[in-house]
Design a protein around this motif. Structure first.
Motif: not given
Length: 223
Positions: A161-173
């Motif tokens: 879950q942490l990996q997924l959240d990090e990828v989604v956060r970077k893409a959104a930024e």
């Protein structure tokens, strides 16, 4: 020649404490002979304190004695365990068990449906797949397209879950920065005036409305 730690500091010590030639010191420290000459002249590494390669275990006394006795001899450095430990270790390629590989198209479809801002490169790196596979899933040309359904990759056990959240956060930024750089999808040009709203014209009141009825209007005339 083996790479050594603190090459300039080692060269400073060898220049000050041995009779080695500039070429011998340069070869051992991985420097240019002119740079070693500059150290000897005080033009290079003036404020660097010398480091004894005998004390820090990068050179043996026998090697140093051989080199001082023969100007053509090139010293061999001792391989340091600490130097090996300091080398960056590249992470191995992500391995997905065979039993989980059939779930990757479902995870790819989940990204396509729920997070289109995540790039194909990010998806490929996170799931251990290829851009070609992602393209076939997106275009519904995958050999198993009829059975592919979007499923959370965390639920499938492909990522944490942490990996997924990090990828989604970077893409959104990144998407937010790109939108701001392009002026945003909903922003109007500077100085543009909004279009005027259409004026609503109310109907004029009927003068007959509200007047009391007359006998003629009710019974009509005799003619």
């Amino acid at each position: 020649m083996t790479e050594i730690l603190m090459p300039k500091a080692t060269a400073v010590w060898l220049v000050d404490n041995t009779s080695l030639t500039f070429e011998q010191i340069a070869d051992f420290c991985g420097l240019h002979p002119l740079e070693v000459r500059g150290i000897a002249d005080g033009d290079v590494a003036r404020d660097i304190r010398g480091a004894d390669p005998l004390v820090n275990g990068q050179l043996t006394r026998d090697e140093l004695d051989k080199a001082q006795a023969d100007p053509n001899y090139r010293m061999k450095a001792v391989v340091s365990r600490h130097a090996e430990m300091l080398k960056p270790v590249k992470a191995p390629p992500r391995y997905t068990p065979v039993s989980r590989r059939q779930d990757r198209p479902d995870a790819i479809m989940w990204f396509v449906k729920n997070h289109p801002e995540v790039t194909d490169a990010q998806i490929a790196k996170l799931l251990g797949t290829t851009k070609a596979t992602i393209e076939t899933v997106r275009n519904r040309t995958h050999w198993n397209a009829a059975n592919i359904k979007p499923v959370d990759p965390v639920t499938l056990g492909l990522v944490g879950q942490l990996q997924l959240d990090e990828v989604v956060r970077k893409a959104a930024e990144k998407k937010a920065k790109d939108d701001a750089r392009n002026g945003g999808a909903t922003l109007q040009p500077v100085g543009a005036e909004p279009e005027p709203e259409p004026e609503v014209v109310e109907d004029e009141p009927d003068p007959r409305r509200g007047a009391e009825p007359t006998a003629e209007s009710v019974f009509g005339t005799r003619d």
